[in-house]
Design an enzyme around this catalytic site. Structure first.
Site, PDB file in Angstrom:
ATOM      1  N   ASP A  89       0.829  -1.211   0.000  1.00 14.88           N
ATOM      2  CA  ASP A  89       0.000   0.000   0.000  1.00 14.88           C
ATOM      3  C   ASP A  89       0.859   1.255   0.000  1.00 14.88           C
ATOM      4  OD1 ASP A  89       0.769  -0.615   2.732  1.00 14.88           O
ATOM      5  OD2 ASP A  89      -0.636   0.930   3.376  1.00 14.88           O
ATOM      6  N   ASP A 107       7.681   4.231  -1.462  1.00  9.37           N
ATOM      7  CA  ASP A 107       7.357   3.654  -0.147  1.00  9.37           C
ATOM      8  C   ASP A 107       6.061   2.871  -0.305  1.00  9.37           C
ATOM      9  OD1 ASP A 107       6.835   3.079   2.503  1.00  9.37           O
ATOM     10  OD2 ASP A 107       6.564   5.152   3.119  1.00  9.37           O
ATOM     11  N   GLU A 118       0.201  -1.157   5.625  1.00  6.49           N
ATOM     12  CA  GLU A 118       1.231  -0.678   6.552  1.00  6.49           C
ATOM     13  C   GLU A 118       1.053   0.796   6.848  1.00  6.49           C
ATOM     14  OE1 GLU A 118       5.268   1.125   7.504  1.00  6.49           O
ATOM     15  OE2 GLU A 118       3.842   1.539   5.898  1.00  6.49           O
TER      16      GLU A 118
END
Length: 216
Positions: free
Chosen positions: A83, A144, A178
């Site tokens: 995610d 990320d 996360e």
């Protein structure tokens, strides 16, 4: 291969949703999970598991050492989350590769005058001469943690392509949510079976962190 994977994965919108009451928090995270599950199988990894209820993908690369050699080799795991941050859009990401970066301001979007400035980000200068990947400034990039996902997938392909290099059992896991603090809520620790595991996410080249986001 690493760059190709990364540029492909960041175009898949996987933004999580902190307001959601479901798990995973957004259905779109399954889109990347489906891709990774199939790519792991296509690599020739026989032990690939897809938790389609909770959006976890697990894989095991078996040891290629003989039983005597493998006795004292720990099972190592590598983990990355699929995610991206709910703070900024992850839809229609347009990645741009800048080779041999000159250390100056980067115009991300001329039309909207979005500039990545060395004045605002002093660390930019330290990347002079390197290859950078940016967006057009209207979305996040998704490094990320699609950088971590790409690194693990590329490492797995490299390991499988070189059976002459001895290694123990290697575990791989890709997780959802996360960014909203729920990524390990349904993680199968026992089934994963790693004695030591590393989350490939963030930090600088060569840096190891021993903090844990969820410990907060």
């Amino acid at each position: 291969a690493l760059l190709e994977r990364f540029l492909r994965y960041v175009t898949i919108d996987t933004k999580s949703d902190p307001e959601s009451t479901t798990f995973p928090s957004s259905e779109k995270q399954f889109n990347l999970a489906n891709v990774l599950y199939q790519e792991l199988k296509d690599m020739g990894i026989k032990d690939v598991t897809y938790d389609k209820e909770h959006c976890y993908v697990y894989a095991t690369i078996p040891s290629n050492m003989d039983a005597e050699q493998a006795k004292n080799v720990p099972v190592i795991g590598f983990i990355a989350h699929m995610d991206t941050s709910p703070e900024i859009s992850g839809k229609d990401v347009k990645p741009r590769v800048i080779e041999n970066y000159d250390g100056k301001d980067i115009v991300l979007n001329e039309e909207q005058q979005i500039i990545l400035s060395t004045e605002d980000d002093a660390a930019l200068a330290s990347y002079e001469g390197k290859t950078l990947i940016v967006t057009d400034g209207t979305t996040l990039l998704g490094a990320d943690d699609k950088a971590g996902v790409s690194e693990i997938m590329t490492a797995a392909a490299e390991i499988l392509a070189h059976p002459e290099r001895p290694h123990g059992v290697i575990k791989i896991a890709f997780t959802p949510d996360e960014e909203v603090g729920a990524g390990v809520d349904h993680f199968d620790v026992k089934g994963f079976g790693a004695q030591f595991a590393y989350t490939v996410d963030g930090g600088h080249e060569g840096e190891l962190e021993y903090e844990n986001f969820n410990a907060a």
